[in-house]
Design a protein around this motif. Structure first.
Motif, PDB file in Angstrom:
ATOM      1  N   THR A  94       0.793  -1.234   0.000  1.00 39.38           N
ATOM      2  CA  THR A  94       0.000   0.000   0.000  1.00 39.38           C
ATOM      3  C   THR A  94       0.824   1.283   0.000  1.00 39.38           C
ATOM      4  N   GLY A  95       2.072   1.214   0.457  1.00 39.85           N
ATOM      5  CA  GLY A  95       2.869   2.425   0.614  1.00 39.85           C
ATOM      6  C   GLY A  95       2.682   3.070   1.978  1.00 39.85           C
ATOM      7  N   TRP A  96       1.821   2.501   2.813  1.00 43.01           N
ATOM      8  CA  TRP A  96       1.569   3.020   4.164  1.00 43.01           C
ATOM      9  C   TRP A  96       2.261   2.136   5.189  1.00 43.01           C
ATOM     10  N   ARG A  97       3.049   2.739   6.078  1.00 49.81           N
ATOM     11  CA  ARG A  97       3.714   2.011   7.159  1.00 49.81           C
ATOM     12  C   ARG A  97       2.841   2.111   8.412  1.00 49.81           C
ATOM     13  N   PRO A  98       2.317   0.972   8.878  1.00 51.63           N
ATOM     14  CA  PRO A  98       1.465   1.021  10.058  1.00 51.63           C
ATOM     15  C   PRO A  98       2.257   1.317  11.327  1.00 51.63           C
ATOM     16  N   GLY A  99       1.560   1.889  12.300  1.00 57.37           N
ATOM     17  CA  GLY A  99       2.139   2.100  13.615  1.00 57.37           C
ATOM     18  C   GLY A  99       2.167   0.785  14.371  1.00 57.37           C
ATOM     19  N   PRO A 100       2.222   0.850  15.697  1.00 56.42           N
ATOM     20  CA  PRO A 100       2.273  -0.384  16.486  1.00 56.42           C
ATOM     21  C   PRO A 100       1.126  -1.334  16.120  1.00 56.42           C
ATOM     22  N   MET A 101       1.494  -2.595  15.938  1.00 60.43           N
ATOM     23  CA  MET A 101       0.523  -3.617  15.526  1.00 60.43           C
ATOM     24  C   MET A 101       0.062  -4.406  16.751  1.00 60.43           C
ATOM     25  N   ARG A 102      -1.251  -4.643  16.812  1.00 55.41           N
ATOM     26  CA  ARG A 102      -1.856  -5.432  17.890  1.00 55.41           C
ATOM     27  C   ARG A 102      -2.605  -6.597  17.267  1.00 55.41           C
ATOM     28  N   LEU A 103      -2.545  -7.734  17.922  1.00 54.47           N
ATOM     29  CA  LEU A 103      -3.255  -8.898  17.407  1.00 54.47           C
ATOM     30  C   LEU A 103      -4.758  -8.654  17.480  1.00 54.47           C
ATOM     31  N   LEU A 104      -5.418  -8.826  16.345  1.00 54.07           N
ATOM     32  CA  LEU A 104      -6.872  -8.682  16.271  1.00 54.07           C
ATOM     33  C   LEU A 104      -7.530 -10.053  16.393  1.00 54.07           C
ATOM     34  N   LEU A 105      -7.061 -11.016  15.603  1.00 54.81           N
ATOM     35  CA  LEU A 105      -7.575 -12.373  15.691  1.00 54.81           C
ATOM     36  C   LEU A 105      -6.674 -13.329  14.946  1.00 54.81           C
ATOM     37  N   ALA A 106      -6.851 -14.611  15.250  1.00 52.40           N
ATOM     38  CA  ALA A 106      -6.130 -15.679  14.564  1.00 52.40           C
ATOM     39  C   ALA A 106      -7.179 -16.678  14.112  1.00 52.40           C
ATOM     40  N   LEU A 107      -7.019 -17.178  12.884  1.00 55.83           N
ATOM     41  CA  LEU A 107      -8.021 -18.099  12.369  1.00 55.83           C
ATOM     42  C   LEU A 107      -7.419 -19.073  11.377  1.00 55.83           C
ATOM     43  N   HIS A 108      -8.143 -20.168  11.185  1.00 56.74           N
ATOM     44  CA  HIS A 108      -7.836 -21.175  10.171  1.00 56.74           C
ATOM     45  C   HIS A 108      -8.988 -21.115   9.170  1.00 56.74           C
ATOM     46  N   PRO A 109      -8.805 -20.473   8.012  1.00 54.65           N
ATOM     47  CA  PRO A 109      -9.904 -20.278   7.066  1.00 54.65           C
ATOM     48  C   PRO A 109     -10.523 -21.560   6.504  1.00 54.65           C
ATOM     49  N   MET A 110      -9.761 -22.633   6.403  1.00 57.37           N
ATOM     50  CA  MET A 110     -10.280 -23.875   5.824  1.00 57.37           C
ATOM     51  C   MET A 110      -9.813 -25.067   6.656  1.00 57.37           C
ATOM     52  N   PRO A 111     -10.247 -25.195   7.921  1.00 54.31           N
ATOM     53  CA  PRO A 111      -9.691 -26.220   8.807  1.00 54.31           C
ATOM     54  C   PRO A 111     -10.020 -27.655   8.412  1.00 54.31           C
ATOM     55  N   GLY A 112     -10.972 -27.849   7.529  1.00 52.88           N
ATOM     56  CA  GLY A 112     -11.317 -29.201   7.106  1.00 52.88           C
ATOM     57  C   GLY A 112     -10.375 -29.794   6.086  1.00 52.88           C
ATOM     58  N   ILE A 113      -9.517 -28.938   5.494  1.00 53.10           N
ATOM     59  CA  ILE A 113      -8.642 -29.453   4.438  1.00 53.10           C
ATOM     60  C   ILE A 113      -7.241 -28.835   4.468  1.00 53.10           C
ATOM     61  N   SER A 114      -7.067 -27.707   5.160  1.00 53.99           N
ATOM     62  CA  SER A 114      -5.801 -26.988   5.080  1.00 53.99           C
ATOM     63  C   SER A 114      -5.283 -26.584   6.459  1.00 53.99           C
ATOM     64  N   ARG A 119      -2.884 -14.881  11.026  1.00 51.65           N
ATOM     65  CA  ARG A 119      -2.861 -14.003  12.197  1.00 51.65           C
ATOM     66  C   ARG A 119      -3.080 -12.586  11.663  1.00 51.65           C
ATOM     67  N   VAL A 120      -4.097 -11.930  12.177  1.00 52.03           N
ATOM     68  CA  VAL A 120      -4.462 -10.591  11.718  1.00 52.03           C
ATOM     69  C   VAL A 120      -4.064  -9.586  12.786  1.00 52.03           C
ATOM     70  N   TYR A 121      -3.313  -8.586  12.372  1.00 50.27           N
ATOM     71  CA  TYR A 121      -2.870  -7.514  13.271  1.00 50.27           C
ATOM     72  C   TYR A 121      -3.477  -6.215  12.794  1.00 50.27           C
ATOM     73  N   TRP A 122      -3.703  -5.314  13.746  1.00 49.65           N
ATOM     74  CA  TRP A 122      -4.272  -4.033  13.352  1.00 49.65           C
ATOM     75  C   TRP A 122      -3.555  -2.890  14.041  1.00 49.65           C
ATOM     76  N   SER A 123      -3.638  -1.746  13.408  1.00 49.24           N
ATOM     77  CA  SER A 123      -3.031  -0.524  13.911  1.00 49.24           C
ATOM     78  C   SER A 123      -4.004   0.624  13.704  1.00 49.24           C
ATOM     79  N   SER A 124      -3.921   1.597  14.584  1.00 43.48           N
ATOM     80  CA  SER A 124      -4.790   2.779  14.458  1.00 43.48           C
ATOM     81  C   SER A 124      -4.040   3.969  13.876  1.00 43.48           C
ATOM     82  N   THR A 125      -2.804   3.733  13.413  1.00 45.86           N
ATOM     83  CA  THR A 125      -2.028   4.802  12.774  1.00 45.86           C
ATOM     84  C   THR A 125      -1.222   4.230  11.613  1.00 45.86           C
TER      85      THR A 125
END
Length: 178
Positions: A94-114, A119-125
């Motif tokens: 994107t060209g945007w450098r995020p500020g401090p990253m915090r864990l938002l959630l962790a998931l297995h999108p296809m647990p039946g086969i993969s 791990r999703v991290y989010w920043s407010s800056t």
């Protein structure tokens, strides 16, 4: 408790990004079946929400599904700290450098086969650093109002399960009590 047991796997296909195995699975009733197992590297996802409650999204085409849609910056994190990988992917795509990253959630999108683990991290800056290094990753990059997220998902404009879960979680967290 009914548990499926993996009694062993044989590799059918392998490259640096994915391994496709066939597992000999024993069902709780003693029957056996061959079950495909797709093993992939972990994925780090970045979500940045600015002070105007807009989320930074990529508009991109996925040739596999033949569809356009909004996505969050993401990529593999081979041995790299996932928060660092998420921030790196965000800046590269994107060209945007995020500020401090915090864990938002962790998931297995296809647990039946993969084994795919996101791990999703989010920043407010974020700080704009210039044109994205990986501009080929998307047709455009936009700050999209978070209040539009449910409608975009409902219209099928967000297709990635990781992005859907992450954006709905951010929408919930940033909308506040009603």
């Amino acid at each position: 408790m009914s548990v499926w047991r993996n009694l062993g796997e044989r590799t059918e296909y392998e490259n640096p990004w994915v391994t496709v195995n066939m597992a000999d699975v024993e069902l709780p009733d003693g029957r056996h079946l061959d079950h495909t197992v797709i093993r992939v590297r972990p994925v780090a996802v970045a979500a940045v929400v600015n002070e105007r409650n807009e989320v930074l999204l990529l508009w991109r085409h996925r040739f596999i599904t033949g569809a356009w849609g909004w996505e969050l910056p993401s990529g593999g994190c081979d041995g790299e700290d996932p928060a660092v990988a998420a921030a790196r992917e965000c800046e590269e795509e994107t060209g945007w450098r995020p500020g401090p990253m915090r864990l938002l959630l962790a998931l297995h999108p296809m647990p039946g086969i993969s084994t795919s683990h996101h791990r999703v991290y989010w920043s407010s800056t974020a700080t704009y650093m210039g044109d994205p290094k990986d501009a080929h990753e998307s047709a455009r990059r936009e700050w999209v109002p978070l209040h539009r997220v449910p409608d975009l998902i409902g219209q099928g404009e967000v297709r990635s399960s990781s992005a859907v879960a992450s954006l709905l979680m951010l929408h919930h967290l940033r909308s506040g009590p009603k």
